[in-house]
Design an enzyme around this catalytic site. Structure first.
Site, PDB file in Angstrom:
ATOM      1  N   HIS A 177      34.773  46.906  34.131  1.00 59.92           N
ATOM      2  CA  HIS A 177      36.150  46.416  33.947  1.00 59.92           C
ATOM      3  C   HIS A 177      36.131  45.124  33.288  1.00 59.92           C
ATOM      4  O   HIS A 177      36.344  44.050  33.848  1.00 59.92           O
ATOM      5  CB  HIS A 177      37.279  46.493  34.820  1.00 59.92           C
ATOM      6  CG  HIS A 177      38.624  46.204  34.620  1.00 59.92           C
ATOM      7  ND1 HIS A 177      39.050  46.340  33.397  1.00 59.92           N
ATOM      8  CD2 HIS A 177      39.639  46.294  35.339  1.00 59.92           C
ATOM      9  CE1 HIS A 177      40.294  46.071  33.344  1.00 59.92           C
ATOM     10  NE2 HIS A 177      40.979  46.017  34.433  1.00 59.92           N
TER      11      HIS A 177
ATOM     12  N   ARG B 159      49.247  47.965  33.670  1.00 60.56           N
ATOM     13  CA  ARG B 159      49.111  46.583  33.735  1.00 60.56           C
ATOM     14  C   ARG B 159      47.969  46.033  32.567  1.00 60.56           C
ATOM     15  O   ARG B 159      48.456  45.119  31.800  1.00 60.56           O
ATOM     16  CB  ARG B 159      48.554  45.852  35.044  1.00 60.56           C
ATOM     17  CG  ARG B 159      48.832  44.516  35.264  1.00 60.56           C
ATOM     18  CD  ARG B 159      48.221  44.318  36.767  1.00 60.56           C
ATOM     19  NE  ARG B 159      48.830  45.021  37.818  1.00 60.56           N
ATOM     20  CZ  ARG B 159      49.809  44.549  38.614  1.00 60.56           C
ATOM     21  NH1 ARG B 159      49.989  43.063  38.490  1.00 60.56           N
ATOM     22  NH2 ARG B 159      50.355  45.153  39.705  1.00 60.56           N
TER      23      ARG B 159
END
Lengths: 152, 310
Positions: B134, B55
């Site tokens: 992230h 993803r």
């Protein structure tokens, strides 16, 4: 009543005073003070002015550099270093915790990239709730000093 | 034009100032409204996935292509000569950065992106380093919150689920704390927010509260950020007992504020029932789409001087 010194005076060298009881042996081990073959006098669990016990280390013919003095602060944040020449204290200073410590401790996080690459470990020293903690520059995790085997 | 992010590495959310976060959000909105298909023409971006993450990788690669750039790279480091021959990351980074104008990377070890940034001659974007950071997920979350609320200032934001291991939640909390938001942490005790985040909030005097169920606070919220309570963290009996408090159902949304938006980093399992999807509050699929705009914005800012504060 005449006071009697419990630890013999030294002619030249360094006296590390006000070390929390129990930390003296760890300091000897961490800085490998016995490796230099100089005479070392150690006092453990000595009475201290504030009714607490303290350790004390006298190392002959050895001077602590600033970097070592700062690292010492991780074991004994309130330690004093006395530099002795001809049985006289010629310089006396308090240790202070460094802002950063490089290439001394391995990161306790086994998945930190610093274990696998040709780089030095690097930690930022933080004071949280009167505790010293070390934050890894790479993995960004913060650790209690008790998690470092080098400090144990 | 002043673009403080030009040629900068993007490694960790705490590295970014409030002004830089706002710049990224503004740029994402600008690109969403007015695509820039030639902005990275003749630029090469390396996509380096030392572990698989489909993803995130597709989102980054789409972002490069929509800006007219070219992508080189690999999708699984274990299948490359880097992984098989035992080359250090430091050496890999030196070579990859000599081939490209920027690169983004995913790596299974914490700190890998920071290390890469110290040896790369071009900007590095962290696409996830182990359980650490992230940052682009947080940037797309910020953009989505701004898009739905018209502001990032002073919002009431609840985080639900696995707050202990969820790096997404940690980073977003750090980012939103720069904007005076108020937080509600809803998690089982075993998955509570880590102490270091709580200590940071205390140091900044940010308002937060801890709760046992969504219903306690849902009517007060502007943003409800759901994450999955991972079944494997509990034994079966304990999981069955706690999970009902951390599942969002449409019937829990009857009294909520009109502007409430529900976000989730996806993939979802069963923590949001599908009847929520058709409510006006569900925004998680738009949020995933916004990932491409946020990453476009980031690449545009670090690789060109087209955007920036006037």
């Amino acid at each position: 009543m005449k006071k009697k010194l419990q630890v013999e005076a030294i002619a030249h060298g360094t006296v590390i005073d006000h070390v929390p009881a129990g930390q003296g042996i760890k300091i000897l081990k961490f800085f490998q003070l016995s490796a230099a073959q100089e005479r070392i006098t150690v006092g453990l669990n000595l009475p201290s002015g504030d009714q607490q016990q303290k350790d004390l280390i006298k190392v002959e013919n050895t001077a602590f550099d600033e970097n070592q003095a700062n690292q010492l602060a991780l074991f004994a944040p309130n330690a004093t270093i006395n530099v002795i020449e001809d049985f006289e204290v010629v310089r006396k200073f308090h240790v202070s915790t460094p802002e950063q410590i490089k290439a001394v401790f391995a990161c306790p996080n086994s998945n930190c990239i610093s274990h696998n690459e040709p780089i030095d470990s690097n930690f930022y020293v933080r004071h949280q709730q009167q505790e010293i903690k070390l934050k890894c520059h790479y993995c960004e995790k913060t650790f209690d000093r008790g998690l470092f085997s080098e400090l144990d | 034009m002043n673009n403080p992010l030009y040629q900068k590495h993007i490694i960790s959310i705490p590295d970014l100032s409030r002004q830089e976060l706002e710049l990224i959000v503004d740029t994402a909105q600008s690109i969403k409204q007015q695509p820039r298909p030639e902005l990275l023409k003749n630029k090469v971006v390396a996509s380096c996935f030392f572990e698989a993450s489909t993803r995130t990788r597709l989102s980054f690669e789409t972002a490069v292509q929509r800006l007219g750039g070219s992508v080189i790279g690999f999708a699984d480091g274990g299948n490359t000569s880097l992984g098989k021959k035992g080359e250090t990351l430091v050496d890999s980074v030196k070579v990859i950065s000599s081939y490209s104008d920027a690169f983004f990377m995913r790596h299974p070890q914490e700190g890998a992106a920071r290390l890469a940034s110290e040896f790369s001659s071009v900007p590095v974007v962290n696409g996830g380093d182990g359980s650490n950071q992230h940052p682009t997920q947080t940037l797309l979350d910020l953009f989505t919150i701004y898009e739905t609320q018209g502001s990032l200032e002073g919002l009431k934001v609840a985080f639900v689920g696995d707050l202990k291991y969820g790096r997404t939640v940690h980073s977003l909390t750090q980012a939103l704390s720069l904007f005076g938001c108020e937080f509600y942490f809803i998690a089982p005790k075993a998955l509570a927010m880590p102490d270091y985040i709580i200590e940071e909030l205390n140091e900044r005097e940010i308002t937060y509260s801890l709760h046992d169920s969504i219903e306690e606070v849902v009517d007060e919220l502007d943003i409800l950020y759901m994450t999955r309570v991972q079944k494997e963290r509990f034994d079966e009996t304990e999981y069955q007992h706690i999970k009902s408090s951390f599942i969002l159902r449409a019937n829990m949304l009857e009294q909520v504020k009109d502007n409430l938006k529900i976000l989730h980093p996806l993939p979802r399992v069963d923590e949001i029932t599908t009847d929520v999807d058709i409510t006006p509050y569900a925004y998680y699929f738009e949020q995933a789409e916004n990932g491409v705009y946020a990453r476009q914005a980031l690449l545009a800012l670090i690789m060109t001087n087209e955007f920036g504060a006037q």
